[in-house]
Design a protein around this motif. Structure first.
Motif, PDB file in Angstrom:
ATOM      1  N   ALA A 190       0.817  -1.209   0.000  1.00 26.43           N
ATOM      2  CA  ALA A 190       0.000   0.000   0.000  1.00 26.43           C
ATOM      3  C   ALA A 190       0.843   1.248   0.000  1.00 26.43           C
ATOM      4  N   CYS A 191       2.103   1.116   0.479  1.00 26.01           N
ATOM      5  CA  CYS A 191       2.869   2.348   0.667  1.00 26.01           C
ATOM      6  C   CYS A 191       4.269   2.263   0.115  1.00 26.01           C
ATOM      7  N   ARG A 192       4.581   1.185  -0.586  1.00 23.99           N
ATOM      8  CA  ARG A 192       5.943   1.034  -1.074  1.00 23.99           C
ATOM      9  C   ARG A 192       6.041   1.476  -2.520  1.00 23.99           C
ATOM     10  N   SER A 193       7.111   2.188  -2.822  1.00 24.09           N
ATOM     11  CA  SER A 193       7.377   2.563  -4.204  1.00 24.09           C
ATOM     12  C   SER A 193       8.840   2.319  -4.480  1.00 24.09           C
ATOM     13  N   PRO A 194       9.225   1.933  -5.703  1.00 26.45           N
ATOM     14  CA  PRO A 194      10.628   1.648  -6.004  1.00 26.45           C
ATOM     15  C   PRO A 194      11.462   2.901  -5.820  1.00 26.45           C
ATOM     16  N   ALA A 195      12.689   2.716  -5.324  1.00 26.35           N
ATOM     17  CA  ALA A 195      13.596   3.849  -5.145  1.00 26.35           C
ATOM     18  C   ALA A 195      15.008   3.327  -5.083  1.00 26.35           C
ATOM     19  N   ALA A 196      15.957   4.233  -5.365  1.00 24.71           N
ATOM     20  CA  ALA A 196      17.355   3.862  -5.221  1.00 24.71           C
ATOM     21  C   ALA A 196      17.607   3.471  -3.781  1.00 24.71           C
ATOM     22  N   GLY A 197      18.469   2.462  -3.578  1.00 27.24           N
ATOM     23  CA  GLY A 197      18.753   2.022  -2.235  1.00 27.24           C
ATOM     24  C   GLY A 197      17.723   1.052  -1.698  1.00 27.24           C
ATOM     25  N   ALA A 198      16.890   0.469  -2.570  1.00 22.73           N
ATOM     26  CA  ALA A 198      15.854  -0.455  -2.124  1.00 22.73           C
ATOM     27  C   ALA A 198      16.487  -1.676  -1.485  1.00 22.73           C
ATOM     28  N   PRO A 199      15.769  -2.339  -0.561  1.00 24.36           N
ATOM     29  CA  PRO A 199      16.342  -3.488   0.124  1.00 24.36           C
ATOM     30  C   PRO A 199      16.616  -4.621  -0.849  1.00 24.36           C
ATOM     31  N   ASP A 200      17.711  -5.367  -0.577  1.00 24.01           N
ATOM     32  CA  ASP A 200      18.040  -6.490  -1.446  1.00 24.01           C
ATOM     33  C   ASP A 200      17.555  -7.794  -0.831  1.00 24.01           C
ATOM     34  N   GLN A 212      20.592  14.649  -8.548  1.00 24.87           N
ATOM     35  CA  GLN A 212      19.877  13.446  -8.966  1.00 24.87           C
ATOM     36  C   GLN A 212      19.459  12.566  -7.782  1.00 24.87           C
ATOM     37  N   THR A 213      19.966  12.850  -6.590  1.00 22.91           N
ATOM     38  CA  THR A 213      19.660  12.027  -5.419  1.00 22.91           C
ATOM     39  C   THR A 213      18.903  12.853  -4.370  1.00 22.91           C
ATOM     40  N   ILE A 214      19.605  13.682  -3.661  1.00 18.15           N
ATOM     41  CA  ILE A 214      19.020  14.452  -2.552  1.00 18.15           C
ATOM     42  C   ILE A 214      17.876  15.348  -3.022  1.00 18.15           C
ATOM     43  N   ILE A 215      18.111  16.093  -4.077  1.00 17.54           N
ATOM     44  CA  ILE A 215      17.101  17.054  -4.550  1.00 17.54           C
ATOM     45  C   ILE A 215      15.950  16.321  -5.230  1.00 17.54           C
ATOM     46  N   ALA A 216      16.267  15.354  -6.083  1.00 14.29           N
ATOM     47  CA  ALA A 216      15.213  14.633  -6.811  1.00 14.29           C
ATOM     48  C   ALA A 216      14.270  13.899  -5.863  1.00 14.29           C
ATOM     49  N   ILE A 222      23.436   5.507  -0.199  1.00 11.95           N
ATOM     50  CA  ILE A 222      23.868   6.018  -1.499  1.00 11.95           C
ATOM     51  C   ILE A 222      24.966   7.045  -1.280  1.00 11.95           C
ATOM     52  N   ALA A 223      26.069   6.930  -1.998  1.00  9.38           N
ATOM     53  CA  ALA A 223      27.141   7.917  -1.913  1.00  9.38           C
ATOM     54  C   ALA A 223      26.741   9.158  -2.702  1.00  9.38           C
ATOM     55  N   VAL A 224      26.834  10.314  -2.070  1.00  8.17           N
ATOM     56  CA  VAL A 224      26.475  11.579  -2.715  1.00  8.17           C
ATOM     57  C   VAL A 224      27.705  12.477  -2.793  1.00  8.17           C
ATOM     58  N   GLY A 263      13.527  14.882  -2.856  1.00  6.24           N
ATOM     59  CA  GLY A 263      12.889  15.802  -1.931  1.00  6.24           C
ATOM     60  C   GLY A 263      13.413  15.683  -0.510  1.00  6.24           C
ATOM     61  N   PHE A 264      14.577  15.068  -0.334  1.00  4.72           N
ATOM     62  CA  PHE A 264      15.162  14.933   0.998  1.00  4.72           C
ATOM     63  C   PHE A 264      15.553  16.306   1.533  1.00  4.72           C
ATOM     64  N   HIS A 265      16.162  17.115   0.683  1.00  4.33           N
ATOM     65  CA  HIS A 265      16.394  18.542   0.934  1.00  4.33           C
ATOM     66  C   HIS A 265      16.098  19.280  -0.367  1.00  4.33           C
ATOM     67  N   THR A 266      15.949  20.593  -0.271  1.00  5.33           N
ATOM     68  CA  THR A 266      15.729  21.416  -1.459  1.00  5.33           C
ATOM     69  C   THR A 266      16.909  22.363  -1.644  1.00  5.33           C
ATOM     70  N   TRP A 267      17.043  22.884  -2.863  1.00 10.20           N
ATOM     71  CA  TRP A 267      18.072  23.900  -3.102  1.00 10.20           C
ATOM     72  C   TRP A 267      17.853  25.104  -2.191  1.00 10.20           C
ATOM     73  N   GLU A 268      16.569  25.412  -1.921  1.00  9.64           N
ATOM     74  CA  GLU A 268      16.268  26.572  -1.081  1.00  9.64           C
ATOM     75  C   GLU A 268      16.794  26.369   0.344  1.00  9.64           C
ATOM     76  N   GLU A 269      16.697  25.147   0.856  1.00 12.44           N
ATOM     77  CA  GLU A 269      17.251  24.854   2.184  1.00 12.44           C
ATOM     78  C   GLU A 269      18.770  24.966   2.188  1.00 12.44           C
ATOM     79  N   ILE A 270      19.388  24.350   1.193  1.00  9.91           N
ATOM     80  CA  ILE A 270      20.847  24.256   1.172  1.00  9.91           C
ATOM     81  C   ILE A 270      21.478  25.623   0.931  1.00  9.91           C
ATOM     82  N   CYS A 271      20.883  26.380   0.047  1.00  7.97           N
ATOM     83  CA  CYS A 271      21.517  27.626  -0.394  1.00  7.97           C
ATOM     84  C   CYS A 271      20.770  28.861   0.105  1.00  7.97           C
TER      85      CYS A 271
END
Length: 359
Positions: free
Chosen positions: A1-11, A335-339, A326-328, A341-349
């Motif tokens: 019901a709440c899972r969606s594919p993403a980088a770093g998914a469990p193996d 392509q990782t943090i911003i895509a 994931i190494a950033v 929505g973990f942080h935004t450019w507005e937060e960082i900068c």
């Protein structure tokens, strides 16, 4: 019901979407309906990952599953968390999702839950040297340390020979997470130490995970080292900030520098050139995975249907749903943090940091 594919998914095998149970009944820190899930978070300070990522993801997933639940925050108070766990069990919780304040509290809650017939999912933090939880859901800290080493190694190999002196800042020596990070890191860099390509200038556990502790540990390491350090494997963004504080205070050049946590401060340091990389752990995915496992467990599914992996906590093997960090770096931050929505450019900068992001 709440899972969606993403980088770093469990193996490991992921629990199937749970069947809908009774109508959603969110209750915060109060009596629970019989047959409920209690999520025990260590704290929810403003701006913390627990408040910003874990809690909202649990709420969304548990609401979608239709499971009655409560979410508790201990404000980093171990005694309060034990009391909350006891309250949840007495109120009808049958599954605890536990991110313990510390190892001692975690072991005590585990023992008390077992005595009450309540199942426990160790969440994000392995509880060492205690009779095991039914399941451990977390990012792989050994893999995280290995990823740090693998990301910095090619850059360290390219340093002038006089600067191929590396230092380890692995976090508190008694912290189980720091121990596993160090294990993975050493596995990645030991060949370069053994063949003489690099020299280990020092291994400096910090008193805690703070920038102050990182600065103190690194300053002491520099004081007893007679070589020019070119790379520091720091196990957290705050520890890395402490390294940079010392380098600036002594007028020394930046070094290749790792971190972990994908904090705003760490990302700013990456953009400014003072930090090389950080590790990003998609906490939303972690919470969704633990949520699904908790609902499936509540519905009577066997843990063996979730995963075939195990991890040893010092007292035995614990079934383990493993997610990968994931190494950033500067190159893939967008392509990782911003895509995600973990942080935004507005937060960082924001404010004085506006020039870091350019366009």
């Amino acid at each position: 019901a709440c899972r969606s594919p993403a980088a770093g998914a469990p193996d490991a095998v992921t629990p199937a979407s749970p069947a809908r149970t009774a109508a959603p009944a969110e209750v915060e820190q109060s009596a629970l309906p019989a047959g409920s899930i209690a999520v025990l978070l260590p704290g929810e300070a403003s701006g913390s990952r627990w408040a910003a990522h874990d809690r909202p993801a649990f709420e969304t997933c548990l609401d979608a599953a239709g499971a009655p639940y409560a979410i508790y925050s201990a404000a980093d108070d171990a005694a309060a968390q034990r009391a909350q766990a006891a309250e949840a069990a007495a109120g009808g919780a049958k599954v605890l999702v536990l991110a313990p304040v510390d190892d001692t509290a975690g072991a005590a809650i585990l023992a008390e839950a077992r005595a009450a017939g309540v199942k426990v999912i160790a969440y994000d933090r392995l509880i060492p040297d205690a009779p095991g939880a039914e399941l451990y859901v977390a990012f792989d800290d050994v893999a995280a340390g290995r990823l740090m080493g693998e990301t910095l190694s090619p850059l360290a190999n390219a340093l002038p020979s006089r600067r191929r002196n590396v230092a380890l800042l692995p976090g508190p020596a008694a912290d189980s997470r720091a121990v596993r990070l160090r294990e993975g890191l050493l596995a990645a860099i030991q060949p370069s130490l053994d063949n003489g390509r690099w020299v280990l200038a020092g291994d400096a556990p910090a008193a805690d995970w703070s920038a102050e502790a990182g600065a103190a540990a690194f300053a002491e390491l520099l004081d007893r080292s007679a070589v020019e350090i070119g790379a520091v494997f720091a196990a957290g963004d705050a520890l890395a900030a402490g390294v940079n504080e010392v380098l600036r205070a002594r007028g020394l050049a930046p070094v290749l520098l790792s971190g972990d946590g994908a904090s705003v401060a760490g990302l700013r340091a990456i953009l400014s050139g003072e930090q090389t990389m950080t590790l990003y752990r998609p906490y939303r995915l972690l919470a969704e995975t633990a949520c699904q496992a908790a609902v499936a467990m509540l519905n009577g599914d066997e843990v063996v249907s979730f995963t075939t992996l195990t991890v040893n906590n010092g007292a035995g093997e614990i079934p383990f749903i493993r997610l990968m960090p994931i190494a950033v770096t500067r190159d893939n931050l967008a392509q990782t943090i911003i895509a995600d929505g973990f942080h935004t450019w507005e937060e960082i900068c924001a404010g004085e940091y506006a020039g870091l992001c350019g366009e």
